[in-house]
Design an enzyme around this catalytic site. Structure first.
Site, PDB file in Angstrom:
ATOM      1  N   ALA A 189       0.660  32.987  40.053  1.00 37.44           N
ATOM      2  CA  ALA A 189      -0.624  32.656  40.683  1.00 37.44           C
ATOM      3  C   ALA A 189      -1.042  33.726  41.689  1.00 37.44           C
ATOM      4  CB  ALA A 189      -0.528  31.287  41.352  1.00 37.44           C
ATOM      5  N   HIS A 190      -2.229  33.509  42.282  1.00 32.84           N
ATOM      6  CA  HIS A 190      -2.805  34.510  43.179  1.00 32.84           C
ATOM      7  C   HIS A 190      -1.958  34.730  44.422  1.00 32.84           C
ATOM      8  CE1 HIS A 190      -5.606  31.098  44.884  1.00 32.84           C
ATOM      9  NE2 HIS A 190      -4.339  30.826  45.024  1.00 32.84           N
ATOM     10  N   ASN A 191      -1.872  36.024  44.787  1.00 32.97           N
ATOM     11  CA  ASN A 191      -1.200  36.482  46.009  1.00 32.97           C
ATOM     12  C   ASN A 191       0.313  36.249  46.018  1.00 32.97           C
ATOM     13  OD1 ASN A 191      -4.183  35.477  47.176  1.00 32.97           O
ATOM     14  ND2 ASN A 191      -3.505  37.525  47.787  1.00 32.97           N
ATOM     15  N   GLN A 234     -12.415  35.303  43.780  1.00 36.73           N
ATOM     16  CA  GLN A 234     -11.121  35.959  43.941  1.00 36.73           C
ATOM     17  C   GLN A 234     -11.361  37.458  44.106  1.00 36.73           C
ATOM     18  OE1 GLN A 234      -8.038  33.646  43.734  1.00 36.73           O
ATOM     19  NE2 GLN A 234      -9.927  32.662  44.404  1.00 36.73           N
ATOM     20  N   ARG A 252      -5.205  37.555  39.872  1.00 37.68           N
ATOM     21  CA  ARG A 252      -5.580  38.435  40.966  1.00 37.68           C
ATOM     22  C   ARG A 252      -5.566  37.677  42.287  1.00 37.68           C
ATOM     23  NH1 ARG A 252      -9.152  41.101  38.768  1.00 37.68           N
ATOM     24  NH2 ARG A 252      -9.753  42.355  40.578  1.00 37.68           N
TER      25      ARG A 252
END
Length: 349
Positions: free
Chosen positions: A244-246, A203, A223
């Site tokens: 969660a990511h993004n 990540q 991240r």
């Protein structure tokens, strides 16, 4: 409950601060904030909900914060303003026992890398770790046991309560509040499957948190996989929330406890997600959307408004009968469509 540190304000001082109309003795001093029923002669209280109007005659408070429409019903001094609940929020910060209590300086047990930049009036508590290249803005309070990773930045006047973890390469804006146990910048849930097992995807992104954000205890913001996870200005995140990511969350949105947002979903500005709401990944939720508690959203929402899913609680026996009927809905819909076609054909013939 009284505050831990003594503080006192005259009603005149409070009226000036709140821009409220005072009816009563401007020199009368109050030392606490309490509910209508719990307030004593040294306390100020408030009425922000008509449901509690019946308690107004019983209050022993020195003064009541109230809407002008109910001013004549107040049995003591009063401060009138159009939004008493907003006034209560301001008063609560005045009587906050944590305000101004953190000692300036770095506790001897803290570990702070030489390359860390500490602003003025910073407080770093016991057993903290601040890694190389981190920047801590003026007036920040870093609570005991908190960890700030390398090259992360905490904006001015932010407070991290005890045992907060901010990973490397994370940016937190000004006046943020991060509660105990929250984690910002852990790896997102990214893995590739080869048919037999899982292979981790590094990540490589970060997290950018805006100004005036509050993150509740034990919440996690992952991240980004490549780009950054983005949390806008004035976003309020309750406890045990998973982002969660993004994911992107727009300015002034609020997420209640146990909300879960899957990767790469975009939540607009001024949105409200009730407790236990789940958003699937790669969705777009437009500005001004409210999703009621325990709803599951699996498609993008392009029109503002209130959305719900799921069924309300009912006796188990009735729920079991309805669950059987849920499975029959597709067959019933097809049969109804056939009947409508047959009826239409008969009418035309």
């Amino acid at each position: 409950m009284k505050t831990l540190t003594p503080c006192a304000f005259t009603l005149g001082e409070l009226a000036e601060r709140l821009k409220a109309r005072l009816v009563g003795d401007s020199d009368h001093r109050v030392t606490g904030l309490a509910t209508l029923l719990d307030a004593g002669p040294d306390d100020i209280t408030f009425l922000a909900n008509k449901t509690y109007l019946k308690y107004l005659p019983e209050t022993s408070a020195a003064a009541v914060l109230v809407h002008p429409a109910y001013g004549d019903e107040v049995p003591c001094a009063r401060l009138e303003l159009d939004n008493p609940y907003l006034g209560y929020a301001e008063l609560s910060r005045l009587f906050d026992p944590l305000a101004g209590q953190a000692p300036e300086g770095v506790h001897p047990s803290a570990v702070v890398a030489e390359s860390v930049h500490l602003g003025a009036r910073v407080s770093v508590g016991p057993q903290c770790v601040i890694e190389a290249g981190a920047v801590i803005g003026d007036g920040c309070v870093i609570g005991a046991g908190s960890i700030i990773g390398a090259h992360s930045e905490i904006g001015a006047d932010s407070r991290l309560h005890a045992n907060v973890t901010v990973y490397h390469g994370v940016s937190v804006g000004r006046r943020a509040i991060l509660h105990s146990g929250c984690v910002v910048g852990a790896d997102g849930f990214g893995f590739a499957h080869d048919g037999q097992g899982w292979h981790k995807i590094a990540q490589l992104g970060g997290v950018i948190v805006g100004d005036d954000v509050e993150i509740g205890s034990c919440s996690s913001i992952d991240r980004g996989a490549l780009g950054d996870t983005l949390i806008g200005n004035d976003v309020k995140i309750d406890s045990q929330v998973q982002i969660a990511h993004n994911v992107q969350v727009g300015d002034h949105s609020a997420l209640a406890g146990c909300v879960g947002i899957a990767g790469s979903t975009r939540v607009g500005r001024h949105c409200m997600l009730g407790g236990g709401v789940g958003l699937s990944g790669h969705l777009t939720i437009c500005d001004g959307v409210q999703v009621t508690g325990m709803s599951l959203v699996t498609n993008s929402i392009h029109e503002p408004g209130v959305y719900s899913s799921g069924t309300g609680a009912m006796p188990n026996g009735l729920w079991r009968k309805n669950a059987v009927r849920f499975k029959q809905l597709d067959d019933l819909a097809k049969r109804l469509a056939r009947l409508e076609r047959d009826a239409s054909g008969a009418a035309q013939g």
